[in-house]
Design a protein around this motif. Structure first.
Motif, PDB file in Angstrom:
ATOM      1  N   HIS A   1      70.293  10.259 -31.552  1.00 61.11           N
ATOM      2  CA  HIS A   1      70.183  11.641 -31.067  1.00 61.11           C
ATOM      3  C   HIS A   1      69.596  11.623 -29.659  1.00 61.11           C
TER       4      HIS A   1
ATOM      5  N   LYS B   1      70.260  16.206 -30.062  1.00 67.80           N
ATOM      6  CA  LYS B   1      71.676  16.347 -30.411  1.00 67.80           C
ATOM      7  C   LYS B   1      72.281  14.994 -30.743  1.00 67.80           C
ATOM      8  N   ARG B   2      72.980  14.929 -31.880  1.00 68.54           N
ATOM      9  CA  ARG B   2      73.592  13.671 -32.332  1.00 68.54           C
ATOM     10  C   ARG B   2      74.773  13.304 -31.443  1.00 68.54           C
ATOM     11  N   LEU B   3      74.852  12.010 -31.077  1.00 67.03           N
ATOM     12  CA  LEU B   3      76.005  11.537 -30.313  1.00 67.03           C
ATOM     13  C   LEU B   3      77.245  11.555 -31.211  1.00 67.03           C
ATOM     14  N   GLU B   4      78.318  12.134 -30.701  1.00 65.11           N
ATOM     15  CA  GLU B   4      79.558  12.231 -31.477  1.00 65.11           C
ATOM     16  C   GLU B   4      80.274  10.885 -31.464  1.00 65.11           C
ATOM     17  N   LEU B   5      80.050  10.113 -32.515  1.00 68.56           N
ATOM     18  CA  LEU B   5      80.639   8.785 -32.647  1.00 68.56           C
ATOM     19  C   LEU B   5      81.161   8.595 -34.060  1.00 68.56           C
ATOM     20  N   PRO B   6      82.162   7.752 -34.241  1.00 66.74           N
ATOM     21  CA  PRO B   6      82.668   7.505 -35.594  1.00 66.74           C
ATOM     22  C   PRO B   6      81.627   6.804 -36.454  1.00 66.74           C
ATOM     23  N   ASP B   7      81.718   6.949 -37.762  1.00 70.23           N
ATOM     24  CA  ASP B   7      80.811   6.266 -38.676  1.00 70.23           C
ATOM     25  C   ASP B   7      80.912   4.751 -38.469  1.00 70.23           C
TER      26      ASP B   7
ATOM     27  N   ALA C   1      79.029   7.548 -24.605  1.00 75.77           N
ATOM     28  CA  ALA C   1      78.450   8.777 -25.147  1.00 75.77           C
ATOM     29  C   ALA C   1      76.976   8.901 -24.770  1.00 75.77           C
TER      30      ALA C   1
ATOM     31  N   GLU D   1      72.727   6.366 -36.501  1.00 81.78           N
ATOM     32  CA  GLU D   1      73.141   7.243 -35.406  1.00 81.78           C
ATOM     33  C   GLU D   1      72.026   7.366 -34.378  1.00 81.78           C
TER      34      GLU D   1
ATOM     35  N   ASP E   1      82.218   2.685 -26.585  1.00 80.43           N
ATOM     36  CA  ASP E   1      82.274   4.128 -26.827  1.00 80.43           C
ATOM     37  C   ASP E   1      80.871   4.705 -27.047  1.00 80.43           C
TER      38      ASP E   1
END
Length: 507
Positions: free
Chosen positions: A147, A151-157, A184, A145, A180
């Motif tokens: 950050h 703040k962590r980027l909201e992405l699928p696993d 982000a 992931e 995507d």
């Protein structure tokens, strides 16, 4: 023409030319450039400061080159990937080095870098990620992931676990995320620097995301742009500073552009920008890649290289400011030893070829003077046009950089900065000036007077001073004499007086 060169003869393990006599090669790269030619074998050397002696190696002797390979400054490619023809594999297979190499790229304001063929002792704070050689022919890492500003980027696993994983490519300039992930990341950066003004990019063919108002000082960028963290599967983190995801705008001072781009494929590709001022160790023997944030110009002080000598420092530690130096320092000398020794530089000259369709050469050169002073970070008064000659299709212009008043020499720090910018072709000029090329530079030492010249100069100054005082005294005496004459001069009675001297009576 080399007496030790041998062509690689046609055999079942290679592609052959039409006459079935010599092995050929063809390589095509992601940006659609390509290189093709024949395979040859000769002695390959690794620099004067390397303990690795010249070795026989197979390499591609290029006949055809297209795309960015042809346009870029670098003349050729050194293959460090996995594969039978990689220079690494050839040296490892012959037992000359251990199965590891390291690279360290300088950043925006740090020139040069280092390449180490062979093993090093990893520093205790180096961060490692597993690299699976069976998954991909490319060097890959396991990035989980990202950050931005904590703040962590909201992405699928699995967003960074595409076909080849996250690929680390030292031959690619920028970084490329799947769409995507790019969106982000872009949105997170834009949100963090919403107060900066957006401007068009340097190339109208690309829709670059660029900002102005951040200033020229790279050390201040972390106060403006957010920090980024790459998180690996093992939980380890690599901190990225702004210079690891931004590049300088080539046409606007104090402006920067996002060096991360969307990838049409699901693969995540990390180029050289992400690892600027980072020691990257490709520990192939242990299937891992290590990262250490460091100043690449000071790398040798922090890392122990197995059996490798430290390079000659860029500036000698000698404190003798009167060190003797050659009369001219030119780019034909060792590029890694710029301004070796602490001496005073009198002035710097460099030649530039420029082709322009603008007929008003005078205005162009005036504007060029201002742009060069800005690019080299000196005052306009220090940049002087020395000579212009007209060639068949271009002008050859010689420039001089002189000390700022009232100094009579350029300090080592400033001179070194100027020369490194010239040497590395870091002067960026707008497209309206057409094609230009820096030809060569020279650094002239501050001229010291001999004892005879010094004595002659003293006598000359004394003579001039005496002459000026004598002329001043004569002038004062003549003025005084003229005034006395005016006071004692009378007009004869009845003499006619010019009308312009008559004054009206005052009541």
């Amino acid at each position: 023409m080399s007496s030790t060169y041998q062509p690689v003869k046609c055999n079942p393990s290679c592609n052959c030319d039409d006459e079935q006599k010599q092995c050929t090669y063809h390589r095509r790269y992601a940006e659609m450039s390509s290189s093709s030619g024949v395979l040859g074998e000769d002695l390959v050397s690794f620099g004067n400061e390397s303990e690795l002696m010249p070795q026989r190696a197979v390499f591609g002797c290029e006949n055809v080159e297209i795309g960015d390979l042809y346009n870029q400054r670098a003349d050729g490619i050194m293959g460090l990937g996995r594969g039978r023809l990689s220079i690494m594999d050839q040296l490892v297979d012959k037992g000359f080095i251990g199965d590891s190499f390291s690279l360290c790229y300088g950043g925006m304001d740090v020139d040069g870098g280092a390449m180490v063929l062979g093993k090093i002792t990893p520093p205790p704070d180096m961060v490692f990620s597993h690299s699976d050689p069976f998954r991909s022919p490319y060097y890959n890492i396991e990035m989980k992931e990202i950050h931005v500003a904590g703040k962590r980027l909201e992405l699928p696993d699995g967003a960074f676990d595409g076909r080849h994983g996250t690929v680390l490519d030292s031959g690619t300039t920028y970084a490329y995320f799947r769409r995507d992930a790019f969106a982000a990341f872009r949105d997170a950066i834009l949100s963090a620097v919403h107060f900066l003004k957006r401007i068009p990019g340097p190339d109208p063919n690309y829709n670059d995301i660029c900002f102005t108002g951040a200033g020229r000082d790279v050390s201040q960028l972390p106060k403006i742009f957010p920090l980024v963290e790459m998180v690996f599967n093992n939980g380890k983190k690599l901190l990225l500073s702004p210079e690891n995801y931004l590049f300088r705008h080539s046409k606007a001072s104090g402006a920067y552009c996002l060096g991360i781009f969307p990838n049409s494929e699901p693969t995540t590709l990390l180029g050289g920008i992400v690892v600027q001022n980072t020691l990257v160790t490709y520990d192939r023997g242990n299937d891992r890649i290590g990262f250490l944030k460091t100043n690449c110009s000071e790398l040798w002080r922090r890392v122990q290289f197995s059996g490798a000598p430290a390079p000659t420092p860029l500036v000698s530690p000698s404190k003798d400011t009167q060190m003797e130096i050659p009369s001219v320092l030119s780019p034909s000398g060792s590029p890694s030893n710029v301004l070796a020794g602490s001496f005073h530089v009198g002035f710097i000259t460099f030649d530039m070829s420029i082709s322009t369709t603008d007929s008003n050469l005078k205005s162009i050169l005036k504007e060029l003077t201002e742009l060069i002073s800005e690019e080299l970070e000196v005052d306009n008064s220090q940049v002087c046009l020395l000579n212009v000659t007209s060639q068949e299709k271009y002008y050859l212009v010689r420039w001089g950089i002189f000390p700022a008043e009232p100094a009579n020499y350029i300090s080592n720090t400033i001179a070194r900065s100027i020369i490194l910018r010239l040497r590395d072709h870091r002067i960026q000029l707008p497209e309206r000036f057409g094609n230009y090329k820096l030809m060569e530079w020279n650094a002239e030492p501050q001229r010291k007077l001999t004892s005879w010249q010094h004595h002659f100069l003293i006598m000359l100054v004394g003579s001039v001073t005496t002459l000026i005082l004598s002329l001043s005294a004569i002038g004062i005496w003549l003025v005084h004499r003229q005034r006395r004459r005016q006071q004692t001069a009378y007009e004869p009675v009845g003499a006619s007086i010019p009308e312009r001297y008559l004054q009206p009576l005052q009541s």
